[in-house]
Scaffold this motif. Structure first.
Motif, PDB file in Angstrom:
ATOM      1  N   SER A  26      28.987  36.557  -1.609  1.00 15.90           N
ATOM      2  CA  SER A  26      29.957  36.045  -2.477  1.00 15.90           C
ATOM      3  C   SER A  26      31.058  35.406  -1.854  1.00 15.90           C
ATOM      4  CB  SER A  26      30.665  37.329  -3.159  1.00 15.90           C
ATOM      5  OG  SER A  26      31.732  36.909  -3.712  1.00 15.90           O
ATOM      6  N   PHE A  27      31.156  33.999  -2.140  1.00 17.78           N
ATOM      7  CA  PHE A  27      32.371  33.319  -1.255  1.00 17.78           C
ATOM      8  C   PHE A  27      33.590  33.727  -1.704  1.00 17.78           C
ATOM      9  CE2 PHE A  27      30.080  29.125   0.676  1.00 17.78           C
ATOM     10  CZ  PHE A  27      28.855  29.911   0.701  1.00 17.78           C
ATOM     11  N   ARG A  28      33.639  34.063  -3.155  1.00 18.25           N
ATOM     12  CA  ARG A  28      34.880  34.880  -3.620  1.00 18.25           C
ATOM     13  C   ARG A  28      35.494  35.967  -2.632  1.00 18.25           C
ATOM     14  NH1 ARG A  28      35.572  37.164  -9.250  1.00 18.25           N
ATOM     15  NH2 ARG A  28      33.388  37.148  -9.027  1.00 18.25           N
ATOM     16  N   SER A  29      34.476  36.798  -2.491  1.00  9.72           N
ATOM     17  CA  SER A  29      34.855  38.306  -1.425  1.00  9.72           C
ATOM     18  C   SER A  29      35.230  37.567  -0.153  1.00  9.72           C
ATOM     19  CB  SER A  29      33.492  39.018  -1.586  1.00  9.72           C
ATOM     20  OG  SER A  29      33.494  39.267  -2.765  1.00  9.72           O
ATOM     21  N   PHE A  30      34.491  36.687   0.300  1.00 13.60           N
ATOM     22  CA  PHE A  30      34.667  36.098   1.885  1.00 13.60           C
ATOM     23  C   PHE A  30      36.207  35.477   1.746  1.00 13.60           C
ATOM     24  CE2 PHE A  30      35.150  32.473   4.592  1.00 13.60           C
ATOM     25  CZ  PHE A  30      34.993  32.771   5.630  1.00 13.60           C
ATOM     26  N   LEU A  31      36.518  34.644   0.841  1.00 19.12           N
ATOM     27  CA  LEU A  31      37.814  34.125   0.735  1.00 19.12           C
ATOM     28  C   LEU A  31      38.965  35.212   0.610  1.00 19.12           C
ATOM     29  CD1 LEU A  31      37.500  30.871  -1.103  1.00 19.12           C
ATOM     30  CD2 LEU A  31      38.066  31.023   1.316  1.00 19.12           C
ATOM     31  N   THR A 161      26.947  40.558  -2.457  1.00 23.53           N
ATOM     32  CA  THR A 161      26.303  39.057  -2.912  1.00 23.53           C
ATOM     33  C   THR A 161      26.822  38.666  -4.013  1.00 23.53           C
ATOM     34  OG1 THR A 161      24.517  40.191  -4.054  1.00 23.53           O
ATOM     35  CG2 THR A 161      24.136  39.702  -1.819  1.00 23.53           C
ATOM     36  N   MET A 162      27.616  39.570  -5.046  1.00 22.02           N
ATOM     37  CA  MET A 162      27.869  39.183  -6.306  1.00 22.02           C
ATOM     38  C   MET A 162      29.414  39.939  -6.308  1.00 22.02           C
ATOM     39  SD  MET A 162      26.350  37.108  -7.927  1.00 22.02           S
ATOM     40  CE  MET A 162      26.819  37.420  -9.791  1.00 22.02           C
ATOM     41  N   ARG A 163      30.333  39.450  -6.763  1.00 17.43           N
ATOM     42  CA  ARG A 163      31.665  40.125  -6.807  1.00 17.43           C
ATOM     43  C   ARG A 163      31.980  40.177  -8.375  1.00 17.43           C
ATOM     44  NH1 ARG A 163      37.367  39.150  -4.095  1.00 17.43           N
ATOM     45  NH2 ARG A 163      38.699  39.986  -5.514  1.00 17.43           N
ATOM     46  N   PRO A 164      32.151  41.297  -9.019  1.00 16.38           N
ATOM     47  CA  PRO A 164      32.503  41.405 -10.532  1.00 16.38           C
ATOM     48  C   PRO A 164      33.730  40.721 -10.900  1.00 16.38           C
ATOM     49  CG  PRO A 164      32.199  43.662  -9.516  1.00 16.38           C
ATOM     50  CD  PRO A 164      32.547  42.695  -8.156  1.00 16.38           C
TER      51      PRO A 164
END
Length: 442
Positions: A26-31, A161-164
């Motif tokens: 998840s790029f969202r989680s990374f950022l 791999t996915m962020r809720p």
């Protein structure tokens, strides 16, 4: 001005980029887990990059800011060694420019100089073939780039791999920087100048201050915008913890590969209908409007004029309709083949600001903007994007955007004003342009 490089790095050691493949995350989680500087870029053609940290920063101010960034970047890239990984994962500089060369950073634009570009320490790139991790750092006796790559790879493997999908922060209150009556007065003053022959067209912008119920998580808002506006660019430039500039612009300023330029005129807008029939009626009114056609043709012709001194050929495509979730625009694709090898920043400088965000004549329009608007545009309506060691790159126009810090967001929007612009109609139209981000906050 020489390149400003992160003080924690050894200036005398080689600068190396290493790349490896990683499982999709998840790029969202990374950022969300990384400290500033944070950077995000995704284009309608599918390239997606999330990055953080600063192995090098290039900053400049004033009228030579394009030249200074270009010169300093050439020096920086000469010191970078990179020979692995796919082309899409190559080292790039990410950042942007202020709209006005006279810009000075003041709230909400703390930390945003006249130009700044960052070579990220860590860069995640999602391609059609997979996800790639690139680390750029200076080799030292204490730690090698391979060590940093391995540590970061292990860290990234812990991300989901996915962020809720999270809840929106909610809006406590909004405050327009320019009240309706003042806006209408500004537009009447501008149309008087146009009728008197001082101007052909000028874009007048306004801002909306938003107080949220809780702090905004910008990566979450960008993910929401992915769903609502998949045909748009999405970006985040956050130089420091004091604030991040983000948005979902529909307008490409320039895509540059080799000697080929792709750009577009995007000018003239109307809302979406409640039914398909009403939607089509609004689109027909947009296409038939003499005022809109005049505005659009001015933008297309000025872009062509800006490219012709650099190009062996310029091709202007057929005008068409570009429909987004809350608004629809007239769009004309434009391409060019350049005479000689150039740098994308040369093209960016030649085109910025287009009449879609500035006006004509350019100098008179800029003076009118400075005299009329009661706020600093900062990086709003400015070139935002990336470029690489070859001088190839891509930039969007930083509209449909805002700058966020904690529980405060300032949104920006503007309209092109010509001789027969109606102030009340312009007020209704400019408020439509806040909706892409405003809807994702409430």
């Amino acid at each position: 001005m020489p390149p400003h490089r992160d003080g924690q790095l050894s200036a005398g050691s080689p600068l190396v980029t290493r790349t490896c493949r990683v499982p999709d995350v998840s790029f969202r989680s990374f950022l969300a887990e990384r400290a500033a500087p944070r950077l995000y870029w995704t284009s309608p053609d599918g390239l997606e990059i999330a990055a953080s940290g600063a192995t090098a920063r290039l900053s400049a101010d004033g009228g030579r800011r394009f030249d200074e960034i270009r010169e300093d970047a050439a020096e920086l890239f000469e010191s970078v060694t990179w020979d692995d990984g796919p082309c899409q994962a190559r080292p790039r500089l990410f950042g942007g420019f202020s709209f006005d060369a006279e810009h000075e950073p003041t709230p909400p634009w703390d930390g945003f100089p006249g130009a700044e570009f960052v070579l990220p320490r860590v860069q995640l790139t999602r391609t059609e073939t997979g996800t790639w991790l690139s680390v750029s750092a200076r080799e030292t006796t204490e730690e090698s780039v391979e060590d940093i790559l391995g540590e970061t790879r292990t860290e990234i493997k812990t991300l989901p791999t996915m962020r809720p999908r999270s809840d929106s922060p909610g809006i406590e209150s909004t405050h327009p920087v320019t009240a309706r009556d003042e806006w209408c007065s500004q537009i009447r003053n501008v149309t008087d100048r146009i009728r008197d022959g001082e101007l052909k067209k000028v874009v007048i912008a306004t801002a909306l201050k938003v107080k949220l119920d809780e702090s905004v998580v910008v990566p979450d808002i960008l993910e929401r915008l992915r769903t609502s506006y998949p045909e748009c660019y999405r970006f985040l430039v956050q130089p420091s913890s004091s604030g991040g500039f983000f948005g979902a612009p529909p307008e490409r300023l320039v895509s540059f590969r080799g000697q080929t330029v792709e750009t577009e005129a995007l000018a003239g807008s109307v809302g979406r209908g409640e039914t398909p029939e009403e939607d089509d009626e609004l689109a027909a009114e947009l296409a038939d409007s003499e005022k809109v056609r005049e505005e659009h043709e001015l933008v297309a012709q000025t872009i062509r004029d800006g490219l012709e001194p650099l190009a062996s050929s310029v091709t202007v495509g057929e005008r068409r309709l570009k429909r987004l979730s809350t608004i629809q625009h007239l769009q004309t694709p434009i391409s060019a083949e350049l005479d000689e090898t150039e740098h994308v920043l040369t093209v960016v400088e030649a085109l910025h600001p287009t009449p879609a965000v500035g006006g004509l004549p350019p100098e008179d329009a800029m003076r009118t903007i400075r005299e009329t608007e009661r706020f600093d545009r900062g990086w709003y309506a400015s070139p935002v994007g990336w470029f690489d060691a070859d001088g190839d790159g891509e930039f969007a126009v930083g509209i449909r955007s805002g700058v966020a810090s904690d529980d405060r967001v300032t949104l920006f929007a503007g309209n092109g004003i010509v001789a027969d612009s109606d102030p009340e109609a312009e007020w209704d139209e400019v408020r439509l342009k806040f909706l892409p981000i405003l809807n994702e906050l409430e």
